[in-house]
Scaffold this motif. Structure first.
Motif, PDB file in Angstrom:
ATOM      1  N   ASN A   1      21.313  13.267  -8.460  1.00  0.00           N
ATOM      2  CA  ASN A   1      20.851  14.410  -9.237  1.00  0.00           C
ATOM      3  C   ASN A   1      19.524  14.110  -9.933  1.00  0.00           C
ATOM      4  N   GLU A   2      19.436  12.911 -10.519  1.00  0.00           N
ATOM      5  CA  GLU A   2      18.196  12.533 -11.196  1.00  0.00           C
ATOM      6  C   GLU A   2      17.037  12.466 -10.212  1.00  0.00           C
ATOM      7  N   SER A   3      17.285  11.894  -9.046  1.00  0.00           N
ATOM      8  CA  SER A   3      16.210  11.795  -8.047  1.00  0.00           C
ATOM      9  C   SER A   3      15.807  13.171  -7.531  1.00  0.00           C
ATOM     10  N   LEU A   4      16.780  14.075  -7.379  1.00  0.00           N
ATOM     11  CA  LEU A   4      16.453  15.424  -6.898  1.00  0.00           C
ATOM     12  C   LEU A   4      15.491  16.133  -7.851  1.00  0.00           C
ATOM     13  N   LEU A   5      15.720  16.003  -9.144  1.00  0.00           N
ATOM     14  CA  LEU A   5      14.830  16.642 -10.110  1.00  0.00           C
ATOM     15  C   LEU A   5      13.418  16.070 -10.027  1.00  0.00           C
ATOM     16  N   LEU A   6      13.331  14.754  -9.889  1.00  0.00           N
ATOM     17  CA  LEU A   6      12.022  14.114  -9.783  1.00  0.00           C
ATOM     18  C   LEU A   6      11.334  14.480  -8.466  1.00  0.00           C
ATOM     19  N   LEU A   7      12.096  14.456  -7.384  1.00  0.00           N
ATOM     20  CA  LEU A   7      11.517  14.746  -6.070  1.00  0.00           C
ATOM     21  C   LEU A   7      11.097  16.208  -5.963  1.00  0.00           C
ATOM     22  N   ARG A   8      11.841  17.092  -6.623  1.00  0.00           N
ATOM     23  CA  ARG A   8      11.435  18.505  -6.642  1.00  0.00           C
ATOM     24  C   ARG A   8      10.077  18.653  -7.317  1.00  0.00           C
ATOM     25  N   ASP A   9       9.887  17.965  -8.447  1.00  0.00           N
ATOM     26  CA  ASP A   9       8.596  18.054  -9.140  1.00  0.00           C
ATOM     27  C   ASP A   9       7.470  17.473  -8.290  1.00  0.00           C
ATOM     28  N   LEU A  10       7.790  16.461  -7.484  1.00  0.00           N
ATOM     29  CA  LEU A  10       6.787  15.834  -6.618  1.00  0.00           C
ATOM     30  C   LEU A  10       6.563  16.616  -5.331  1.00  0.00           C
TER      31      LEU A  10
ATOM     32  N   ASP B   1      -1.423 -10.730  -9.434  1.00  0.00           N
ATOM     33  CA  ASP B   1      -0.967  -9.955 -10.593  1.00  0.00           C
ATOM     34  C   ASP B   1      -1.022  -8.456 -10.303  1.00  0.00           C
ATOM     35  N   ASP B   2      -0.601  -8.094  -9.078  1.00  0.00           N
ATOM     36  CA  ASP B   2      -0.588  -6.688  -8.635  1.00  0.00           C
ATOM     37  C   ASP B   2       0.844  -6.174  -8.769  1.00  0.00           C
ATOM     38  N   ARG B   3       1.116  -5.549  -9.926  1.00  0.00           N
ATOM     39  CA  ARG B   3       2.488  -5.121 -10.189  1.00  0.00           C
ATOM     40  C   ARG B   3       2.957  -4.024  -9.235  1.00  0.00           C
ATOM     41  N   HIS B   4       2.031  -3.200  -8.790  1.00  0.00           N
ATOM     42  CA  HIS B   4       2.383  -2.154  -7.829  1.00  0.00           C
ATOM     43  C   HIS B   4       2.867  -2.788  -6.531  1.00  0.00           C
ATOM     44  N   ALA B   5       2.131  -3.779  -6.044  1.00  0.00           N
ATOM     45  CA  ALA B   5       2.524  -4.463  -4.809  1.00  0.00           C
ATOM     46  C   ALA B   5       3.851  -5.203  -4.989  1.00  0.00           C
ATOM     47  N   VAL B   6       4.034  -5.805  -6.161  1.00  0.00           N
ATOM     48  CA  VAL B   6       5.281  -6.518  -6.434  1.00  0.00           C
ATOM     49  C   VAL B   6       6.452  -5.550  -6.433  1.00  0.00           C
ATOM     50  N   ALA B   7       6.270  -4.390  -7.068  1.00  0.00           N
ATOM     51  CA  ALA B   7       7.349  -3.398  -7.135  1.00  0.00           C
ATOM     52  C   ALA B   7       7.784  -2.958  -5.742  1.00  0.00           C
ATOM     53  N   TRP B   8       6.803  -2.658  -4.882  1.00  0.00           N
ATOM     54  CA  TRP B   8       7.157  -2.165  -3.549  1.00  0.00           C
ATOM     55  C   TRP B   8       7.708  -3.283  -2.666  1.00  0.00           C
TER      56      TRP B   8
ATOM     57  N   GLU C   1       7.125   1.014 -15.774  1.00  0.00           N
ATOM     58  CA  GLU C   1       6.002   0.472 -16.538  1.00  0.00           C
ATOM     59  C   GLU C   1       4.671   1.022 -16.029  1.00  0.00           C
ATOM     60  N   LEU C   2       4.591   1.221 -14.714  1.00  0.00           N
ATOM     61  CA  LEU C   2       3.373   1.734 -14.093  1.00  0.00           C
ATOM     62  C   LEU C   2       3.311   3.259 -14.102  1.00  0.00           C
ATOM     63  N   ASP C   3       4.395   3.890 -14.576  1.00  0.00           N
ATOM     64  CA  ASP C   3       4.513   5.353 -14.563  1.00  0.00           C
ATOM     65  C   ASP C   3       4.288   5.907 -13.156  1.00  0.00           C
ATOM     66  N   SER C   4       4.856   5.197 -12.181  1.00  0.00           N
ATOM     67  CA  SER C   4       4.756   5.620 -10.783  1.00  0.00           C
ATOM     68  C   SER C   4       5.912   6.561 -10.479  1.00  0.00           C
ATOM     69  N   LYS C   5       5.672   7.860 -10.606  1.00  0.00           N
ATOM     70  CA  LYS C   5       6.759   8.831 -10.416  1.00  0.00           C
ATOM     71  C   LYS C   5       7.326   8.789  -8.995  1.00  0.00           C
ATOM     72  N   PRO C   6       6.487   8.654  -7.953  1.00  0.00           N
ATOM     73  CA  PRO C   6       7.074   8.508  -6.609  1.00  0.00           C
ATOM     74  C   PRO C   6       7.961   7.271  -6.494  1.00  0.00           C
ATOM     75  N   GLY C   7       7.501   6.164  -7.093  1.00  0.00           N
ATOM     76  CA  GLY C   7       8.304   4.944  -7.048  1.00  0.00           C
ATOM     77  C   GLY C   7       9.604   5.097  -7.808  1.00  0.00           C
ATOM     78  N   ILE C   8       9.548   5.712  -8.992  1.00  0.00           N
ATOM     79  CA  ILE C   8      10.754   5.912  -9.799  1.00  0.00           C
ATOM     80  C   ILE C   8      11.760   6.766  -9.029  1.00  0.00           C
TER      81      ILE C   8
END
Length: 220
Positions: free
Chosen positions: A102-111, A32-39, A70-77
């Protein structure tokens, strides 16, 4: 298992990569490791994309993205939106691809994730070339070179042919001197400015400084 899968993707051993990601998926679900499942789902999506199976990638990436949200994983998103941009570009849906990049660029810039910013910028450049915009790609190539340094151009093997075609199209459309000037402009451009440039809708102009005229009577 995920690390082994990534290694096999880089080696282009996609059958073994798929095996490792499927095992990682089973283990993640069993615990039940959702992080592992996502990746693991993201890894399987990568395998599908490298094989050119965009239909399968389009099924897998959104599942992984939902878990990342759901996990609020910004790097994953950010990574999964970028991946969906690749799929849309490969399928020829350039509007969707540009929206995803464009959406990914904004997120990646913040990261502050410069390696993946470089990949997203190349994605934008590839769309520009298809839409007959040639000057911005030449400038963005300089930005990517500055970000990557000796690591070189960041693209998967599945994207190599398209990248090489785009380079040839730009070369045949612009003069060598203009390409070099735009590349140097990109090399010196601050990253935030480069991202804003990439987010600007076409047509985009990149003004170049005119060379200074020699003063009459001056010596070389």
């Amino acid at each position: 298992l995920r690390g082994l899968g990534k290694m096999k993707v880089h080696e282009e051993d996609f059958d073994r990569a798929e095996q490792y990601f499927r095992q990682a998926l089973e283990v993640g679900r069993a615990h039940d490791d959702r992080h592992a499942v996502a990746w693991a789902l993201a890894g399987l999506g990568n395998v599908a994309r490298h094989r050119g199976d965009t239909e399968q990638a389009t099924r897998l990436y959104p599942q992984a993205l939902q878990l990342a949200r759901e996990l609020d994983s910004k790097p994953g998103i950010a990574y999964l939106i970028l991946s969906l941009g690749h799929v849309a570009r490969f399928e020829g849906d350039l509007g969707q691809a540009r929206e995803r990049y464009n959406e990914s660029l904004l997120l990646l810039r913040d990261l502050g994730n410069k390696p993946r910013i470089a990949i997203a910028l190349l994605g934008v450049a590839g769309i520009d070339v298809r839409e007959r915009g040639f000057r911005r790609p030449a400038g963005l190539r300089g930005v990517v070179e500055a970000l990557r340094g000796p690591l070189g151009m960041p693209f998967a093997s599945v994207d190599r042919a398209e990248y090489e075609r785009a380079v040839e199209v730009v070369r045949s459309s612009l003069g060598a001197a203009e390409i070099d000037a735009l590349r140097r402009l990109g090399l010196e451009m601050p990253l935030d400015q480069a991202i804003e440039l990439a987010l600007t809708p076409l047509p985009v102009d990149l003004p170049l400084e005119e060379p200074e005229e020699a003063v009459p009577g001056s010596s070389a």
